[in-house]
Design an enzyme around this catalytic site. Structure first.
Site, short mmCIF file in Angstrom:
data_model
loop_
_atom_site.label_atom_id
_atom_site.label_comp_id
_atom_site.label_asym_id
_atom_site.label_seq_id
_atom_site.Cartn_x
_atom_site.Cartn_y
_atom_site.Cartn_z
CG ASP A 54 -21.45 83.42 31.50
OD1 ASP A 54 -21.79 82.83 30.46
OD2 ASP A 54 -20.81 84.49 31.50
CD GLU A 145 -13.75 82.21 27.07
OE1 GLU A 145 -14.19 82.80 26.06
OE2 GLU A 145 -14.00 82.57 28.23
#
Length: 203
Positions: A54, A145
């Site tokens: 990523d 997150e």
């Protein structure tokens, strides 16, 4: 910082009914991933392992041909951090992954304190502006997150709004990227989604 992780090598485990994604460090033995908990996150090796990364603006300009040559088969590229911080490398990464033959997907670092539909619409508009999703592209990812100092019920409700809006627009169910430290906030509220579980300290 938010969305500032280094490019994570991830391995996809092919399991019945469940796809588990575990982060791997670059120092891991070839094909080995170690997760935080559960057999599905401890080891993925052999023919079931698919390497991917990523990326965001923090990796600068990625040489996707070189990444492909190094065995990277898929990549998730960041579109933004919430609604106000568009990733300036998104357009390049979205186009160049495809050109290099790397299977692509996108993710958005989700800000629970911001309007979830505005965030989702930013992802959708940037996809559209850059050629849209094409056959073979991976589902978009909600990067969950942070609570952004919001109560758990707000985080869950707004994340679900984002997920439903993106799924309705694209006709594909998104993936939820999260980590163990979010468990007390999100509980099992996203059990209907493929979970990409971060394991930052893996060796």
């Amino acid at each position: 910082g938010a969305g500032m992780r280094t490019p994570a090598l991830v391995c996809v485990l092919s399991l019945p009914l469940v796809v588990a994604v575990a982060a791997c460090s670059s120092s891991s033995p070839e094909g080995e991933c170690v997760g935080a908990s559960g057999d599905a996150l401890k080891v993925c090796a052999g023919p079931t392992t698919v390497k991917g990364i990523d990326v965001s603006v923090y990796q600068g300009t990625v040489n996707w041909s070189q990444a492909k040559g190094a065995g990277v088969q898929f990549a998730f590229v960041r579109v933004s951090d919430g609604k106000n911080s568009l990733d300036t490398q998104f357009a390049n990464n979205w186009k160049n992954t495809k050109t290099a033959g790397v299977i692509r997907g996108t993710y958005q670092f989700f800000r629970p304190s911001q309007d979830p539909i505005v965030q989702a619409d930013l992802l959708l508009s940037q996809l559209s502006k850059n050629g849209g999703m094409q056959p073979g592209d991976l589902p978009p990812v909600l990067d969950l997150e942070s609570t952004d100092s919001q109560p758990a019920a707000t985080v869950v409700a707004r994340a679900k709004q984002w997920l439903a809006h993106v799924e309705a627009a694209l006709g594909v169910r998104p993936i939820v990227y999260t980590a163990a430290f979010m468990s007390s906030t999100i509980g099992n509220n996203f059990s209907g989604y493929t979970l990409w579980v971060a394991n930052y300290g893996t060796t």
